[in-house]
Design a protein around this motif. Structure first.
Motif, PDB file in Angstrom:
ATOM      1  N   TRP A   1       0.581  -0.940  -0.216  1.00 41.80           N
ATOM      2  CA  TRP A   1       0.075   0.065   0.171  1.00 41.80           C
ATOM      3  C   TRP A   1       1.082   1.040  -0.091  1.00 41.80           C
ATOM      4  O   TRP A   1       0.491   2.307  -0.526  1.00 41.80           O
ATOM      5  N   LEU A   2       1.892   1.218   1.089  1.00 49.14           N
ATOM      6  CA  LEU A   2       3.145   2.628   0.894  1.00 49.14           C
ATOM      7  C   LEU A   2       3.788   2.636  -0.572  1.00 49.14           C
ATOM      8  O   LEU A   2       2.805   3.887  -1.323  1.00 49.14           O
ATOM      9  N   SER A   3       3.686   1.238  -1.441  1.00 46.59           N
ATOM     10  CA  SER A   3       4.264   1.853  -2.049  1.00 46.59           C
ATOM     11  C   SER A   3       3.368   2.279  -3.522  1.00 46.59           C
ATOM     12  O   SER A   3       3.409   2.533  -4.533  1.00 46.59           O
ATOM     13  N   ALA A   4       1.581   2.318  -3.721  1.00 44.80           N
ATOM     14  CA  ALA A   4       0.773   2.427  -4.193  1.00 44.80           C
ATOM     15  C   ALA A   4       0.388   3.456  -4.099  1.00 44.80           C
ATOM     16  O   ALA A   4      -0.160   4.299  -4.917  1.00 44.80           O
ATOM     17  N   ILE A   5       0.450   4.617  -2.425  1.00 42.34           N
ATOM     18  CA  ILE A   5      -0.334   6.022  -2.234  1.00 42.34           C
ATOM     19  C   ILE A   5       1.689   6.421  -2.664  1.00 42.34           C
ATOM     20  O   ILE A   5       1.451   7.981  -3.166  1.00 42.34           O
ATOM     21  N   GLY A   6       2.648   6.064  -3.898  1.00 35.65           N
ATOM     22  CA  GLY A   6       3.355   6.920  -4.426  1.00 35.65           C
ATOM     23  C   GLY A   6       4.781   7.105  -3.845  1.00 35.65           C
ATOM     24  O   GLY A   6       5.759   7.830  -4.065  1.00 35.65           O
ATOM     25  N   LEU A   7       4.988   6.025  -2.232  1.00 36.40           N
ATOM     26  CA  LEU A   7       6.256   6.742  -1.625  1.00 36.40           C
ATOM     27  C   LEU A   7       7.943   5.750  -2.261  1.00 36.40           C
ATOM     28  O   LEU A   7       6.756   3.910  -2.579  1.00 36.40           O
ATOM     29  N   ASP A   8       9.062   5.708  -2.089  1.00 36.17           N
ATOM     30  CA  ASP A   8       9.331   4.901  -2.832  1.00 36.17           C
ATOM     31  C   ASP A   8      10.420   4.422  -1.776  1.00 36.17           C
ATOM     32  O   ASP A   8      11.193   4.538  -0.832  1.00 36.17           O
ATOM     33  N   VAL A   9       9.275   3.087  -1.073  1.00 37.18           N
ATOM     34  CA  VAL A   9      10.005   2.427  -0.800  1.00 37.18           C
ATOM     35  C   VAL A   9      10.726   1.012  -1.001  1.00 37.18           C
ATOM     36  O   VAL A   9      11.092   0.691  -2.115  1.00 37.18           O
ATOM     37  N   GLU A  10      11.967   1.389   0.019  1.00 40.03           N
ATOM     38  CA  GLU A  10      12.748   0.009  -0.627  1.00 40.03           C
ATOM     39  C   GLU A  10      13.041  -1.245   0.579  1.00 40.03           C
ATOM     40  O   GLU A  10      13.426  -0.438   1.817  1.00 40.03           O
ATOM     41  N   GLY A  11      13.096  -2.684   0.134  1.00 39.21           N
ATOM     42  CA  GLY A  11      13.343  -2.917   0.800  1.00 39.21           C
ATOM     43  C   GLY A  11      12.102  -3.472   2.522  1.00 39.21           C
ATOM     44  O   GLY A  11      11.105  -3.100   2.085  1.00 39.21           O
ATOM     45  N   GLU A  12      12.660  -4.579   3.116  1.00 37.22           N
ATOM     46  CA  GLU A  12      11.733  -4.333   4.400  1.00 37.22           C
ATOM     47  C   GLU A  12      11.366  -3.337   5.037  1.00 37.22           C
ATOM     48  O   GLU A  12      12.045  -2.460   4.983  1.00 37.22           O
ATOM     49  N   VAL A  13       9.835  -2.819   5.623  1.00 39.23           N
ATOM     50  CA  VAL A  13       9.438  -1.859   6.219  1.00 39.23           C
ATOM     51  C   VAL A  13       9.342  -2.300   7.389  1.00 39.23           C
ATOM     52  O   VAL A  13       8.750  -3.202   7.608  1.00 39.23           O
ATOM     53  N   THR A  14      10.404  -1.699   8.531  1.00 33.94           N
ATOM     54  CA  THR A  14      10.272  -1.638  10.215  1.00 33.94           C
ATOM     55  C   THR A  14       9.444  -0.659  10.380  1.00 33.94           C
ATOM     56  O   THR A  14       9.215   0.635  10.702  1.00 33.94           O
ATOM     57  N   ALA A  15       8.595  -0.928  12.013  1.00 36.02           N
ATOM     58  CA  ALA A  15       7.792  -0.333  12.632  1.00 36.02           C
ATOM     59  C   ALA A  15       8.572  -0.571  13.874  1.00 36.02           C
ATOM     60  O   ALA A  15       8.608  -0.999  14.840  1.00 36.02           O
ATOM     61  N   SER A  16       8.201   1.157  14.697  1.00 37.15           N
ATOM     62  CA  SER A  16       8.359   1.349  16.232  1.00 37.15           C
ATOM     63  C   SER A  16       7.820   2.561  16.877  1.00 37.15           C
ATOM     64  O   SER A  16       7.486   3.636  16.398  1.00 37.15           O
TER      65      SER A  16
END
Length: 348
Positions: A21-36
């Protein structure tokens, strides 16, 4: 042992679906996404998302478990942030709102990561000079004045909430919340409700109201003390602007107050006291100091009810506990006692 979610877990969120979904809204996401999990918030949960290329974004979602009607609406919060994006009110820009239940069981809002510091504890504030700490307080009153000067028609928020007098609306809303969220009887809360209803000043203007403006809901520039972002708009509405500064003063501790954390940041050298903040706002706006006394009292009454609600949510689901801990009966009673004293001072 910590009761917060692990660094890679957001409750009820599919990590791979979130990345897609992050990629679909136009964010340039590389690899795994982690959350803190970040912040000391007891309400909507806030996370920093990071990818393999050091990209950073902020995600907000409602707390886990039973939610009161109209509370914790992150979609509405995103609308407000988007409306303010091109004003002089410092807010993060919203990247997207997710209501896809295959990604998350609850709505999600993803926004830009803003540089700055949240003065959540003394370790963050200690490197800042006393004079800069003073500027933080002054900058906060300035940002409140900017919020209250927003042209509602220009930004498309004139229909955000009712334009009816704000005090009766607040008393009705928070009385209802009290009945639904309290864990015990506190007769003084009910007495304050009656006294506030009988003493509300005439409302002469209707503005945007943040609704939860305090030191841990702003990001600041440690070099200058300026506010880089006003955060946590979930309680924002339309109403009397003095309600905002009244609530800010209710949250701002002094040495004799009962507080949740042992050594509040606001008591460090340099930070203005409540009287200094109130005077700075009144000097900036020319608004009525006597009416502010009413709104300070109502702010303390409201904070008492909010604190009791935090106790209830934490009892129902430990995932809603924050790093600051959970209020106790003593903390709630301390706010109620301050509200009673403020009511006496205001002649309420």
């Amino acid at each position: 042992m910590s009761t917060e979610p692990s660094p890679t877990t957001i409750p009820d969120v599919d990590p791979q679906a979130l990345r897609t979904w992050l990629s679909a809204i136009g964010l340039d996401v590389e690899g795994e996404v982690t959350a803190s999990r970040v912040g000391l918030g007891q309400s909507n949960l806030t996370y920093v998302l990071r990818d393999a290329a050091d990209g950073e974004w902020v995600l907000r979602r409602p707390p886990v478990g039973h939610l009161l009607a109209s509370a914790h609406d992150v979609v509405r919060e995103a609308r407000i942030l988007s409306a303010l994006a091109d004003t002089d009110v410092p807010v993060p820009r919203v990247h997207g709102v997710c209501t896809d239940e295959t990604v998350s069981a609850a709505p999600l809002v993803v926004m830009e990561y803003v540089s700055g510091a949240v003065l959540s504890d003394r370790s963050v504030a200690e490197p800042i000079s006393a004079s800069t700490r003073h500027e933080v307080g002054m900058a906060m009153t300035d940002v409140l004045a900017r919020i209250h000067a927003v042209d509602l028609d220009d930004v498309g928020l004139a229909d955000l909430a009712s334009h009816k007098p704000y005090a009766p609306r607040q008393l009705k809303r928070w009385s209802t919340q009290w009945e639904r969220s309290r864990t015990r009887d506190i007769p003084a809360v009910d007495e304050l409700t009656r006294r506030l209803a009988a003493s509300a000043p005439e409302q002469t203007e209707t503005t945007l109201v943040h609704g939860d403006f305090h030191l841990r809901n702003v990001m600041i520039d440690p070099a200058t003390g300026s506010v880089t972002a006003a955060l946590d708009w979930e309680l924002s509405t339309l109403g009397d602007p003095l309600a905002d500064i009244g609530s800010s003063l209710a949250y701002w501790p002094e040495a004799t107050d009962t507080v949740l954390r042992g050594e509040p940041v606001e008591l460090m050298d340099g930070f203005p006291d409540r009287a200094g903040l109130a005077q700075a706002y009144l000097d900036r706006t020319g608004r009525d100091p006597q009416a502010l006394k009413f709104w300070y009292t109502l702010g303390l009454w409201k904070v008492s009810i909010i604190a009791e609600g935090v106790v209830r949510r934490a009892q129902e689901n430990p995932a809603n506990r924050a790093a600051a801990g959970v209020p106790t009966a003593e903390h709630v009673d301390g706010y109620v006692a301050r509200a009673m004293a403020a009511a006496a001072d205001a002649g309420i």
